[in-house]
Each structure stands twice: as C-alpha cells, then as structure tokens.
Design a protein around this motif. Structure first.
Motif, PDB file in Angstrom:
ATOM      1  N   ALA A 125      14.621  10.137   0.335  1.00 23.58           N
ATOM      2  CA  ALA A 125      13.629  10.650   1.124  1.00 23.58           C
ATOM      3  C   ALA A 125      12.777   9.818   1.590  1.00 23.58           C
ATOM      4  CB  ALA A 125      12.906  11.798   0.471  1.00 23.58           C
ATOM      5  N   GLN A 126      12.918   8.472   1.336  1.00 18.51           N
ATOM      6  CA  GLN A 126      11.813   7.193   1.792  1.00 18.51           C
ATOM      7  C   GLN A 126      11.703   7.433   3.366  1.00 18.51           C
ATOM      8  OE1 GLN A 126      13.254   3.468   0.301  1.00 18.51           O
ATOM      9  NE2 GLN A 126      12.150   3.795  -1.636  1.00 18.51           N
ATOM     10  N   SER A 127      12.571   7.678   4.124  1.00 19.63           N
ATOM     11  CA  SER A 127      12.345   7.734   5.521  1.00 19.63           C
ATOM     12  C   SER A 127      11.725   8.879   6.113  1.00 19.63           C
ATOM     13  CB  SER A 127      13.601   7.658   6.221  1.00 19.63           C
ATOM     14  OG  SER A 127      14.485   8.736   5.815  1.00 19.63           O
ATOM     15  N   MET A 128      11.283   9.834   5.122  1.00 19.33           N
ATOM     16  CA  MET A 128      10.702  11.299   5.546  1.00 19.33           C
ATOM     17  C   MET A 128       9.419  11.244   4.916  1.00 19.33           C
ATOM     18  SD  MET A 128      13.816  13.646   4.186  1.00 19.33           S
ATOM     19  CE  MET A 128      15.654  13.222   4.437  1.00 19.33           C
ATOM     20  N   ASP A 129       8.871  10.342   4.264  1.00 17.64           N
ATOM     21  CA  ASP A 129       7.670  10.220   3.495  1.00 17.64           C
ATOM     22  C   ASP A 129       6.610   9.991   4.344  1.00 17.64           C
ATOM     23  OD1 ASP A 129       5.574   9.798   1.540  1.00 17.64           O
ATOM     24  OD2 ASP A 129       6.715   8.398   0.556  1.00 17.64           O
ATOM     25  N   VAL A 130       5.914  10.992   4.820  1.00 13.56           N
ATOM     26  CA  VAL A 130       4.765  10.928   5.851  1.00 13.56           C
ATOM     27  C   VAL A 130       3.506  10.499   5.233  1.00 13.56           C
ATOM     28  CG1 VAL A 130       5.475  12.764   7.185  1.00 13.56           C
ATOM     29  CG2 VAL A 130       4.111  13.561   5.601  1.00 13.56           C
ATOM     30  N   LEU A 131       3.490  10.664   3.822  1.00 12.48           N
ATOM     31  CA  LEU A 131       1.999  10.226   3.081  1.00 12.48           C
ATOM     32  C   LEU A 131       2.056   8.531   3.006  1.00 12.48           C
ATOM     33  CD1 LEU A 131       1.720  12.495  -0.040  1.00 12.48           C
ATOM     34  CD2 LEU A 131       0.581  12.530   2.136  1.00 12.48           C
ATOM     35  N   SER A 132       3.430   8.049   2.897  1.00  9.44           N
ATOM     36  CA  SER A 132       3.275   6.599   2.947  1.00  9.44           C
ATOM     37  C   SER A 132       3.027   6.020   4.171  1.00  9.44           C
ATOM     38  CB  SER A 132       4.771   6.073   2.341  1.00  9.44           C
ATOM     39  OG  SER A 132       4.729   6.334   1.069  1.00  9.44           O
ATOM     40  N   LYS A 168     -14.831 -12.501   0.241  1.00  8.61           N
ATOM     41  CA  LYS A 168     -14.188 -11.873  -1.079  1.00  8.61           C
ATOM     42  C   LYS A 168     -14.044 -10.342  -0.826  1.00  8.61           C
ATOM     43  CE  LYS A 168     -16.556 -15.361  -3.881  1.00  8.61           C
ATOM     44  NZ  LYS A 168     -17.432 -15.645  -5.218  1.00  8.61           N
ATOM     45  N   VAL A 169     -12.724  -9.918  -0.916  1.00  8.02           N
ATOM     46  CA  VAL A 169     -12.217  -8.649  -0.778  1.00  8.02           C
ATOM     47  C   VAL A 169     -12.003  -7.913  -2.109  1.00  8.02           C
ATOM     48  CG1 VAL A 169     -10.753  -6.932   0.444  1.00  8.02           C
ATOM     49  CG2 VAL A 169     -11.937  -8.901   1.498  1.00  8.02           C
ATOM     50  N   LEU A 170     -12.368  -7.003  -2.411  1.00  9.82           N
ATOM     51  CA  LEU A 170     -12.049  -6.126  -3.536  1.00  9.82           C
ATOM     52  C   LEU A 170     -11.296  -4.864  -3.168  1.00  9.82           C
ATOM     53  CD1 LEU A 170     -11.705  -5.597  -6.708  1.00  9.82           C
ATOM     54  CD2 LEU A 170     -13.967  -4.599  -6.581  1.00  9.82           C
ATOM     55  N   VAL A 171     -10.083  -4.572  -3.492  1.00  9.55           N
ATOM     56  CA  VAL A 171      -9.178  -3.430  -3.009  1.00  9.55           C
ATOM     57  C   VAL A 171      -9.108  -2.728  -4.419  1.00  9.55           C
ATOM     58  CG1 VAL A 171      -7.185  -2.611  -1.990  1.00  9.55           C
ATOM     59  CG2 VAL A 171      -8.222  -4.658  -1.098  1.00  9.55           C
ATOM     60  N   MET A 172      -9.668  -1.402  -4.175  1.00 17.29           N
ATOM     61  CA  MET A 172      -9.382  -0.159  -5.409  1.00 17.29           C
ATOM     62  C   MET A 172      -8.311   0.402  -5.051  1.00 17.29           C
ATOM     63  SD  MET A 172     -12.324  -1.316  -6.885  1.00 17.29           S
ATOM     64  CE  MET A 172     -12.314   0.299  -8.021  1.00 17.29           C
ATOM     65  N   GLY A 173      -7.332  -0.012  -5.715  1.00 12.13           N
ATOM     66  CA  GLY A 173      -6.080   1.042  -5.728  1.00 12.13           C
ATOM     67  C   GLY A 173      -4.917   0.378  -5.032  1.00 12.13           C
ATOM     68  N   ALA A 174      -3.894   0.145  -5.512  1.00 14.75           N
ATOM     69  CA  ALA A 174      -2.524  -0.766  -5.106  1.00 14.75           C
ATOM     70  C   ALA A 174      -1.493   0.346  -4.704  1.00 14.75           C
ATOM     71  CB  ALA A 174      -2.375  -1.720  -6.013  1.00 14.75           C
ATOM     72  N   GLY A 175      -1.706   1.296  -4.283  1.00 13.06           N
ATOM     73  CA  GLY A 175      -0.809   2.296  -3.607  1.00 13.06           C
ATOM     74  C   GLY A 175      -0.207   1.735  -2.243  1.00 13.06           C
ATOM     75  N   ALA A 325       4.317   7.677  16.323  1.00 10.00           N
ATOM     76  CA  ALA A 325       5.541   7.154  16.154  1.00 10.00           C
ATOM     77  C   ALA A 325       6.234   7.195  14.913  1.00 10.00           C
ATOM     78  CB  ALA A 325       5.659   5.640  16.740  1.00 10.00           C
ATOM     79  N   LEU A 326       5.339   6.931  13.440  1.00  8.91           N
ATOM     80  CA  LEU A 326       6.212   6.962  12.327  1.00  8.91           C
ATOM     81  C   LEU A 326       6.102   8.184  11.946  1.00  8.91           C
ATOM     82  CD1 LEU A 326       4.356   3.696  10.835  1.00  8.91           C
ATOM     83  CD2 LEU A 326       6.748   3.880  11.851  1.00  8.91           C
ATOM     84  N   TYR A 327       5.075   9.175  12.109  1.00  7.89           N
ATOM     85  CA  TYR A 327       5.179  10.622  11.563  1.00  7.89           C
ATOM     86  C   TYR A 327       6.283  11.408  12.310  1.00  7.89           C
ATOM     87  CZ  TYR A 327       3.695  15.323  10.681  1.00  7.89           C
ATOM     88  OH  TYR A 327       3.277  16.412  10.105  1.00  7.89           O
ATOM     89  N   ALA A 328       6.500  11.218  13.586  1.00  4.62           N
ATOM     90  CA  ALA A 328       7.417  11.863  14.242  1.00  4.62           C
ATOM     91  C   ALA A 328       9.082  11.435  13.864  1.00  4.62           C
ATOM     92  CB  ALA A 328       7.588  11.277  15.666  1.00  4.62           C
ATOM     93  N   ARG A 329       9.115  10.133  13.288  1.00  3.39           N
ATOM     94  CA  ARG A 329      10.336   9.798  12.985  1.00  3.39           C
ATOM     95  C   ARG A 329      10.589  10.252  11.462  1.00  3.39           C
ATOM     96  NH1 ARG A 329       9.295   3.634  14.527  1.00  3.39           N
ATOM     97  NH2 ARG A 329       9.485   3.652  16.717  1.00  3.39           N
ATOM     98  N   ASN A 330       9.592  10.224  10.701  1.00  2.47           N
ATOM     99  CA  ASN A 330       9.521  11.103   9.302  1.00  2.47           C
ATOM    100  C   ASN A 330      10.089  12.350   9.638  1.00  2.47           C
ATOM    101  OD1 ASN A 330       6.389   9.550   8.405  1.00  2.47           O
ATOM    102  ND2 ASN A 330       8.641   9.006   7.777  1.00  2.47           N
TER     103      ASN A 330
END
Length: 378
Positions: A125-132, A168-175, A325-330
């Motif tokens: 289902a990776q190609s359907m994953d709208v959240l990603s 200096k950049v701090l990113v909170m969350g590595a999803g 474009a990405l959402y529509a392909r999902n």
C-alpha cells in the motif's frame, strides 16, 4: 461507473483529488468522469486539461456528485454535501477520523466511505499512502518557510567582509516530514540536529548527514504501526531538558511530532522559546492538532519573545500542484485494484487488508465504532 471530482470548499484548500493524468487513466479503464468547473484551477489544472482527457463538467457540487457512483475528494464531506451524495455511492477522501463529528452521518446516509488516512502502512500500500505523500511535501516546504522568515543565510559563506556561519536547524521528529526537512535543510547548507523518540530513526537521520539527539529509554517508543507513542513522565522530563538545551543553541526549529488520535505533544515550551536567540524561527507542522509549541497560532505567523512562530496548518496546499498530483496518484492506485471490469463498478473485498482497514462504513453500518467514541472525546 461515474466518478465525480468536486471542487474543495474548505478555507485555504487549493488541492484537487484528481489531475488530468489520473482522470485520463480512469477513463481509459472504462469509467466516466465529471469534474466540477474550476476544481483544479487553484492547483494549476485548468478545465481544458481535463476536457482534453475526456472529462465532462458540471457547475456545482450537486450537479457533479448527485448521480456519481464514486466521489473523490481531498477533504471530508461536510454536512451539506452528505445529503447530495446518493445512497449506495462510495466516497474516498481524507476523513479526519479522530475528530470528525459527521462519521455516523456518513453511515446513516448509506455511503461507503474510504478514509485515506487509515490505509495501512504495508509494502503493498505504499503507493496509496496519502499521509506520506503529503508529509513529504510539508517537510520540504517547512524549510522554505523557515528560510523566508529567517533573516540570515543558511549555508556558510566566506566573503571579503568576513565568514558567515551556517544556520543551526533542529528538526523534531524523523518521520516522513522530518526526514524531508533534514534533507532539504542539508541541501541548503545548514547544520542539522534531529530529535526523535524512536531509536530506529537514528540510522536514517545519520544517512542524511544530520546528528541524532536521543533520550536513553528502556522501552521502545515506537508502536506497531510505526508511529511514535506516548512515554512516561520521567522520560518526558529528561526529554524536555535535552530539547531545551539544543533549542537554545538553534536558529531554526521545525517540529513534526504527532500521535494519531491525540493532541500534538508539547515539545517546545514558552520557557524554551524565551531561551532561544532573537531572530530564531519555529515552524510548527503540528499546529492543526494543537501544536508542538503552545505559542504557535493556527494559520498565523507571530513573533513572541523575539522568535518567529510559523503556524501554517495546511502546508501541502501551499504546493498545490505537486501535492494534488501525488494525492491523485495515491487515489488512483487505491481505487484501480477495486475496478470490476465485468460489472463496471467497485469490488469492495473486505478480506483485503487495505480495504478492511480504510473502509469506515458500508450499507448503513459504521465499521469502526472506536472512532465514534474518539470523536466524542475530542
């Protein structure tokens, strides 16, 4: 089968659920497609492009969707739209399942409703994953928003007037959003540190050239679905101390931390903001769920204690062309396996894990009662 693609009406929503590319593929598969006039205009997809692919047009939501067998949307059906969609039709969209007060009404209206946020995170289902797909865009755009409001350079520059140190950049969350933020900030020449409760994220972070910051813990902070889970009070205390130390040294903080079905965890407190350098920037990608910083304001850019807080809720909509474009392909990848060539309709096979996980209601029955309780709490 008649597929309808209405215009989105939610404020600041510029995306569209189908592009000329995906409309053409649905038509090639034997479907008819009707587009509400102007539905794709804000995403730079004018009606002519849909017409060239064979789509038909209607003037408003009712004319577009009243006879449709399948309705494709970005945002959930609102109360007025529910009564227009015919009984027995299928809808596929984002459905805000943990706080949408209309979930039971979808079932009562006899609609089969696919919640795209609940497509399982499995390989098939990776190609359907709208959240990603949408988080990827949000992570990229978050860095551009930070650059817009940060009044210094990102990369190191050596000039005749002296050397400029890198941001200096701090990113909170590595999803997904966090990883794209890391990659983008690194490409722009910044030094990047990353905090994530999941130890498994360390390898991905370091592969992108960033430094991983972690709190030692005995238990795994990742749930079975691959998301961060809430930790105990002692962990939260140590986490806060570590974050405060690193945030004070950062020029830019990008927060992406979300827990499904829960308010966004507070990671950057007001005291931490006060300790940051004047001119620093916080981009809070969790602002729609309450924010990772309580000083963030929904859909506002504000300056507090000398720090600029960017609280744009629907960041993917700022890049509506590619986001659409990405959402529509999902959606295309999600719907295509269900197309039944013999009947011309949808074959909704509840033994399929993807369908079973994402189908909210069918034949008047709500299939995920735990979500109704969740909605009442929120």
């Amino acid at each position: 089968m008649l597929i309808a693609v209405p215009a989105e009406t939610q404020l600041l929503e510029k995306r569209v659920a189908a592009t000329p590319e995906t409309v053409g593929k649905f038509i090639t598969a034997g479907c008819d497609v009707v587009i509400e006039r102007g539905a794709g205009l804000a995403a730079s997809y004018p009606d002519e492009m849909y017409g060239d692919k064979g789509a038909k047009f209607a003037d408003d939501f009712a004319a577009t969707c009243a006879d449709a067998d399948l309705v494709l949307k970005v945002r959930p059906l609102n109360e007025a739209e529910i009564g227009v969609v015919k009984q027995g039709a299928t809808v596929a969209s984002l459905a805000a399942p943990f706080g949408n007060p209309l979930l039971q009404q979808y079932a009562d209206a006899g609609i089969s409703y696919f919640c795209m946020e609940m497509v399982p995170r499995i390989s098939r289902a990776q190609s359907m994953d709208v959240l990603s797909s949408q988080a990827n865009i949000a992570g990229y755009k978050a860095v551009l928003l930070a650059m817009e409001h940060y009044q210094r350079f990102f990369p190191m520059l050596m000039t005749a007037a002296g050397t400029v140190q890198p941001a200096k950049v701090l990113v909170m969350g590595a999803g997904v959003a966090g990883l794209q933020s890391i990659a983008t900030a690194r490409r722009m020449g910044a030094n990047v540190e990353v905090f994530d409760v999941r130890a498994a994220a360390k390898e991905q972070v370091e592969s992108l050239g960033a430094r991983f910051v972690e709190v030692e813990a005995d238990e795994d902070a990742e749930d079975a679905g691959g998301y961060a889970k809430e930790m105990d009070d002692d962990y939260k205390r140590r986490q806060a101390e570590l974050i405060a130390n690193h945030a004070a040294k950062s020029d830019i903080v990008i927060t992406t931390a979300l827990i499904p079905g829960r308010p966004a965890p507070v990671l950057i407190t007001e005291d931490m903001v006060k300790a940051m350098k004047p001119g620093s920037v916080i981009v809070d990608l969790a602002v729609e769920m309450g924010g990772n910083c309580p000083l963030s304001e929904l859909d506002q850019v504000v300056v507090k204690h000398g720090v600029t807080l960017v609280g744009v809720a629907n960041v993917p909509s700022l890049m509506a062309t590619d986001a659409s474009a990405l959402y529509a392909r999902n959606l295309l990848n999600f719907i295509s396996p269900m197309l039944d060539k013999e009947s011309g309709g949808l074959n909704i096979n509840m033994e399929d894990e993807v369908i079973e996980s994402s189908l909210l209601c069918q034949d008047g029955q709500f299939l995920k009662p735990q979500l109704l309780n969740q909605g009442e709490k929120s």
